[in-house]
Design an enzyme around this catalytic site. Structure first.
Site: not given
Ligand SMILES: [Zn+2]
Ligand SMILES: [Zn+2]
Length: 316
Positions: A65, A67, A69-70, A145, A215, A273
């Protein structure tokens, strides 16, 4: 002869905020000599180099996805592939939007990459096979999510039956051997069995599989999607004391991750995570193991073989 190598290396195990020693989400899955990158958090190319993994082995990248951090490490990796004169096409499996993000950055840098990128758009809420080759089938399934988010399941293809060499008659033809390798009996024109598969060959082990879930809110549908998986990675952002916060942010607790593993009948669970608020991981590991004993915490740089768990010695 042992089974082909099927190994997961954790590149980044952290949550949204990086802390020293814990990069954001990224994993490298190797089957034979082919590498598959799953998520590409900030610092992914540094981590690849640190753990001695060449990015030239990677032809497929899977992003869950959008976001940061990915995927925020992806652009740097793409530029490095260009600077090292990559020629072979790169396939990126991701939700729509990442293509726009990448193309805008290339445009602003006035860069034309040395290789082609093929984007394979994932559809929100849709499951199904998105890629396969001789080794693996990769399917996707929905995670719950705040933005469209997908998990990935990598399943090994059934290996051939193994011919028992000292039981192989000299007159056996190549086409007979080919049949036995598929587990089929060799019959003559009259339908009589000439060679029984189970007498001349041994069946392959059950296919191994790896599933990546990050996530996601706690969602029993995820367990159904990864039923019987050999190795499961499931996010565990929070401890049980923060379960309200988990609901608000569409994340899971360690106990919920373990519940999914137990419902799925997974062989082994890796949790990661984990929120930067937790200084240690003992509480989360304890809460998970109370539900699913075969749980470990994912740590940067650690590798895990995708293989069935040895039968547990029962105490007493
Ligand atoms: Zn994340
Ligand atoms: Zn996320």
């Amino acid at each position: 002869v042992s089974a082909p190598e099927f190994t997961l290396t954790i590149l980044g195990s952290g949550g949204a905020l990086p802390v020293p020693g814990k990069y954001p989400s990224s994993q490298y899955l190797q089957y034979r000599n082919q590498g598959y990158l799953i998520d590409a958090g900030e610092g992914v190319q540094v981590q690849l180099a640190r753990f001695g993994i060449s990015h030239s082995r990677i032809d497929h990248i899977f992003i869950t996805h959008l976001h940061g951090d990915h995927y925020l490490g992806l652009m740097g990796l793409l530029f490095s592939m260009h600077l090292t004169r990559r020629l072979s096409a790169l396939h990126i499996h991701c939700h729509p939007g990442l293509e726009d993000i990448i193309l805008l950055q290339l445009k602003m840098a006035r860069s034309v990459l040395s290789y082609r990128i093929h984007f394979n758009p994932l559809q929100e809420g849709v499951s199904g096979i998105i890629f396969e080759n001789d080794d693996l089938t990769v399917s996707t399934f929905p995670l719950r999510h705040r933005v469209p988010c997908s998990g990935f399941l990598f399943r090994e293809k059934l290996l051939p039956w193994k011919i028992i060499k000292d039981k192989m008659p000299d007159q056996m033809r190549l086409q007979d051997i080919a049949l036995l390798k598929q587990g089929k009996d060799v019959v003559d024109d009259l339908g009589n069995i000439v060679y029984r598969a189970d007498a001349h060959a041994t069946p392959p082990p059950p296919p191994r599989s790896y599933a990546y879930c990050s996530d996601t809110d706690f969602d029993p549908a995820v367990a159904a999607s990864v039923k019987g998986v050999t190795l499961l990675y499931h996010e565990a952002t929070f401890a049980e004391s923060e379960s309200v916060r988990a609901r608000e942010t569409f994340h899971s607790t360690a106990r919920e991750a373990a519940t999914i593993a137990r419902m799925a009948g997974a062989g082994k669970l890796l949790i990661g995570h984990i929120s930067a608020r937790y200084k240690g991981t003992e509480v989360l590991l304890e809460e998970a193991r109370a539900v699913f004993p075969e749980t470990e915490v994912a740590l940067d740089g650690h590798s895990h073989k995708v293989e069935p768990q040895p039968l547990r010695q029962t105490a007493e």
